[in-house]
Enzyme design. Sequence first.
Site, PDB file in Angstrom:
ATOM      1  N   ASP A   7       0.859  -1.179   0.000  1.00 60.55           N
ATOM      2  CA  ASP A   7       0.000   0.000   0.000  1.00 60.55           C
ATOM      3  C   ASP A   7       0.897   1.231   0.000  1.00 60.55           C
ATOM      4  O   ASP A   7       2.119   1.117  -0.128  1.00 60.55           O
ATOM      5  CB  ASP A   7      -0.996  -0.026   1.166  1.00 60.55           C
ATOM      6  CG  ASP A   7      -0.367   0.250   2.523  1.00 60.55           C
ATOM      7  OD1 ASP A   7       0.882   0.354   2.620  1.00 60.55           O
ATOM      8  OD2 ASP A   7      -1.121   0.357   3.509  1.00 60.55           O
ATOM      9  N   HIS A   8       0.298   2.396   0.160  1.00 60.46           N
ATOM     10  CA  HIS A   8       1.052   3.648   0.141  1.00 60.46           C
ATOM     11  C   HIS A   8       2.117   3.706   1.238  1.00 60.46           C
ATOM     12  O   HIS A   8       3.190   4.246   1.029  1.00 60.46           O
ATOM     13  CB  HIS A   8       0.098   4.844   0.265  1.00 60.46           C
ATOM     14  CG  HIS A   8      -0.779   4.767   1.480  1.00 60.46           C
ATOM     15  ND1 HIS A   8      -1.888   3.930   1.542  1.00 60.46           N
ATOM     16  CD2 HIS A   8      -0.709   5.384   2.680  1.00 60.46           C
ATOM     17  CE1 HIS A   8      -2.458   4.059   2.727  1.00 60.46           C
ATOM     18  NE2 HIS A   8      -1.762   4.938   3.436  1.00 60.46           N
ATOM     19  N   CYS A  64       3.031  -3.077   4.102  1.00 58.64           N
ATOM     20  CA  CYS A  64       2.214  -1.902   4.424  1.00 58.64           C
ATOM     21  C   CYS A  64       2.930  -1.166   5.542  1.00 58.64           C
ATOM     22  O   CYS A  64       4.093  -1.450   5.822  1.00 58.64           O
ATOM     23  CB  CYS A  64       0.771  -2.279   4.773  1.00 58.64           C
ATOM     24  SG  CYS A  64       0.506  -3.171   6.315  1.00 58.64           S
ATOM     25  N   THR A  66       2.583  -1.219   8.874  1.00 61.64           N
ATOM     26  CA  THR A  66       2.974  -2.104   9.975  1.00 61.64           C
ATOM     27  C   THR A  66       3.222  -3.535   9.522  1.00 61.64           C
ATOM     28  O   THR A  66       3.841  -4.313  10.235  1.00 61.64           O
ATOM     29  CB  THR A  66       1.878  -2.166  11.052  1.00 61.64           C
ATOM     30  OG1 THR A  66       0.695  -2.735  10.471  1.00 61.64           O
ATOM     31  CG2 THR A  66       1.592  -0.792  11.641  1.00 61.64           C
ATOM     32  N   ILE A  68       0.850  -5.591   9.395  1.00 57.00           N
ATOM     33  CA  ILE A  68      -0.226  -6.349  10.039  1.00 57.00           C
ATOM     34  C   ILE A  68      -1.442  -6.469   9.126  1.00 57.00           C
ATOM     35  O   ILE A  68      -1.908  -7.572   8.832  1.00 57.00           O
ATOM     36  CB  ILE A  68      -0.613  -5.709  11.385  1.00 57.00           C
ATOM     37  CG1 ILE A  68       0.569  -5.759  12.356  1.00 57.00           C
ATOM     38  CG2 ILE A  68      -1.818  -6.432  11.990  1.00 57.00           C
ATOM     39  CD1 ILE A  68       0.395  -4.904  13.608  1.00 57.00           C
ATOM     40  N   GLY A  69      -1.968  -5.351   8.681  1.00 59.34           N
ATOM     41  CA  GLY A  69      -3.184  -5.378   7.870  1.00 59.34           C
ATOM     42  C   GLY A  69      -3.011  -6.163   6.582  1.00 59.34           C
ATOM     43  O   GLY A  69      -3.869  -6.976   6.218  1.00 59.34           O
ATOM     44  N   HIS A  97       9.864 -23.977   9.321  1.00 54.23           N
ATOM     45  CA  HIS A  97       8.825 -24.644  10.105  1.00 54.23           C
ATOM     46  C   HIS A  97       7.435 -24.537   9.508  1.00 54.23           C
ATOM     47  O   HIS A  97       6.634 -25.462   9.627  1.00 54.23           O
ATOM     48  CB  HIS A  97       8.789 -24.085  11.522  1.00 54.23           C
ATOM     49  CG  HIS A  97      10.052 -24.310  12.282  1.00 54.23           C
ATOM     50  ND1 HIS A  97      10.137 -24.079  13.631  1.00 54.23           N
ATOM     51  CD2 HIS A  97      11.282 -24.739  11.903  1.00 54.23           C
ATOM     52  CE1 HIS A  97      11.365 -24.357  14.049  1.00 54.23           C
ATOM     53  NE2 HIS A  97      12.073 -24.756  13.003  1.00 54.23           N
ATOM     54  N   ASN A  98       7.109 -23.385   8.918  1.00 53.27           N
ATOM     55  CA  ASN A  98       5.746 -23.133   8.444  1.00 53.27           C
ATOM     56  C   ASN A  98       5.613 -23.180   6.925  1.00 53.27           C
ATOM     57  O   ASN A  98       4.510 -23.063   6.414  1.00 53.27           O
ATOM     58  CB  ASN A  98       5.249 -21.762   8.922  1.00 53.27           C
ATOM     59  CG  ASN A  98       5.471 -21.532  10.396  1.00 53.27           C
ATOM     60  OD1 ASN A  98       6.156 -20.585  10.780  1.00 53.27           O
ATOM     61  ND2 ASN A  98       4.913 -22.387  11.236  1.00 53.27           N
ATOM     62  N   HIS A 133       6.451 -30.675  11.084  1.00 50.02           N
ATOM     63  CA  HIS A 133       6.071 -29.418  10.434  1.00 50.02           C
ATOM     64  C   HIS A 133       5.069 -29.666   9.306  1.00 50.02           C
ATOM     65  O   HIS A 133       4.122 -28.894   9.139  1.00 50.02           O
ATOM     66  CB  HIS A 133       7.307 -28.680   9.935  1.00 50.02           C
ATOM     67  CG  HIS A 133       8.254 -28.307  11.026  1.00 50.02           C
ATOM     68  ND1 HIS A 133       7.861 -27.671  12.179  1.00 50.02           N
ATOM     69  CD2 HIS A 133       9.585 -28.504  11.154  1.00 50.02           C
ATOM     70  CE1 HIS A 133       8.899 -27.477  12.964  1.00 50.02           C
ATOM     71  NE2 HIS A 133       9.963 -27.987  12.369  1.00 50.02           N
TER      72      HIS A 133
END
Length: 141
Positions: A7-8, A64, A66, A68-69, A97-98, A133
Amino acid sequence: MIALGCDHGGYELMQEVIKHLEERGLEYKNFGCYSTESVDYPVYGQAAAKAVASGECDKGIIICGTGIGISISANKIKGIRAALCHDCFSAQATREHNDANMLAMGARVIGPGLALKIVDIFLDTPFSNDERHVRRIGMIE
């Protein structure tokens, strides 16, 4: 092929990531955004995630403010395991692991020097394929 989305708030850091990928000779597809003008991060995070989920791209990098979003948004797409990483250990562990297929970062949280190290670790670390895993990823799916 690496799917990119931001994003911006992540635009300027994404420009650094793009330059870094080009220096490494890695192919990418940029799903935007394309400026610092305010936009909605789900549009770009999910566009990149859909490209990874469909197999059009192998992995993705989303940014972005953070992280997070855009990571929450990408993780709404079936088959996506987007990991928010702001340190090298997390980037390595989430691949081992993931088998995370998307890296999310926050441009207002880390600077470009660390971000590029995280990108390299994420892209270069293979999944361990350890039975525990694989089992856990199956439980997530």
